[in-house]
Motif scaffolding. Sequence first.
Motif, PDB file in Angstrom:
ATOM      1  N   GLU A  60      37.890  41.151  18.453  1.00 50.60           N
ATOM      2  CA  GLU A  60      39.336  41.235  18.682  1.00 50.60           C
ATOM      3  C   GLU A  60      39.652  41.048  20.163  1.00 50.60           C
ATOM      4  N   ASP A  63      39.096  37.349  21.050  1.00 49.36           N
ATOM      5  CA  ASP A  63      40.226  36.552  20.552  1.00 49.36           C
ATOM      6  C   ASP A  63      41.425  36.658  21.490  1.00 49.36           C
ATOM      7  N   SER A  64      41.688  37.864  21.968  1.00 43.40           N
ATOM      8  CA  SER A  64      42.845  38.068  22.847  1.00 43.40           C
ATOM      9  C   SER A  64      42.639  37.390  24.200  1.00 43.40           C
TER      10      SER A  64
END
Length: 345
Positions: A60, A63-64
């Motif tokens: 996560e 991805d950010s």
Amino acid sequence: MIDKEEFTVIHTLHKRGYSIRAIAKIVGLDRRTVSKRLKEQELQPYKKPRYKSKLDSYKEYIDSRVQQASPDKIPSTVIFEEIKRQGYDGRIRIIQTYMSSIIPKKPKEEVVRFETKPSYQAQVDWTIIRSGKRPIYAFVMVLGFSRMAFVYFTDNMRQDTWQDCHIKAFEYFGGVPQTLLYDNLKSVVIERDKYGKNQHGFNNDFLDFAKDNFIPKLCKVYRAKTKGKVERFNLFLKRNFYVPLKSALKGSDIAITTDLLNNKIFSWLEYANTRLHDTTKQRPIDMFKEEKPLLAPFYSSVKEQKHITQANSKSFNIPALELDITYHTTISDYEKILGNNYASA
């Protein structure tokens, strides 16, 4: 995994009274597979088993970071260092595999590189960091043999700024290479072949600055990537220094200025110059030990000695040396003399 036809055959044979052993022999499958498929009314799609990865809890975040950097690309090495500080103890290869699945790769352009002997050449360039009303430019100089690099950020490309950046680079390296390679920058050349083949019309202000220190050389026209060492470093600088910094400051009140970049660049250069270089497979700082003693001292035609303090770095004094210099008629005369002893750029 079996297909629809095999699935139908298994069930048909079973309805006709064939045993699991007989069916397995006929269709060439394991008995456990036949038994499992006979329990199914419809062919179930194969599900690849999913194994737990050390990277799962960091995906996560990755991805950010990728989204923050878009449309630029943030290198896997940067992500690796960032999540290591968060506790990641896996290998970088896992990160590279995951990032390649979420970032499409562009085909690599084939580059032919020309190697030079120690102290013979440096490649110099301006690269645009930010365009628009508040532009930022990076002056970049890379020594051809060791790949030692120097960077300084400015908000203009004036001739006085151009020369001042050269001096900062010479102080950083502790000397001057014999030749410096450029492309068709107006700060360097006004007109190619102005006085005949390879007799270029150089910028007079810059030629006065260069005449006691180094020989300016121009890339050959229509020859792609002649200045590949500095151009490759420009890309490395943007991907590994500027993009991660810009994405980290996104949404904050901190403005990216030349002062901010120059305050951070010298500590980053320590990393860049001590990493294992992709081409030489050696650290630039180690190869620089062979190159530095061969660099010439910087000599200014102006009698006043300059003292320049680089942002976030040591202060370097330029020795006011009287050099015994033999002057030649043209730049090409110098090139012919040096060309007999050194590899071509």
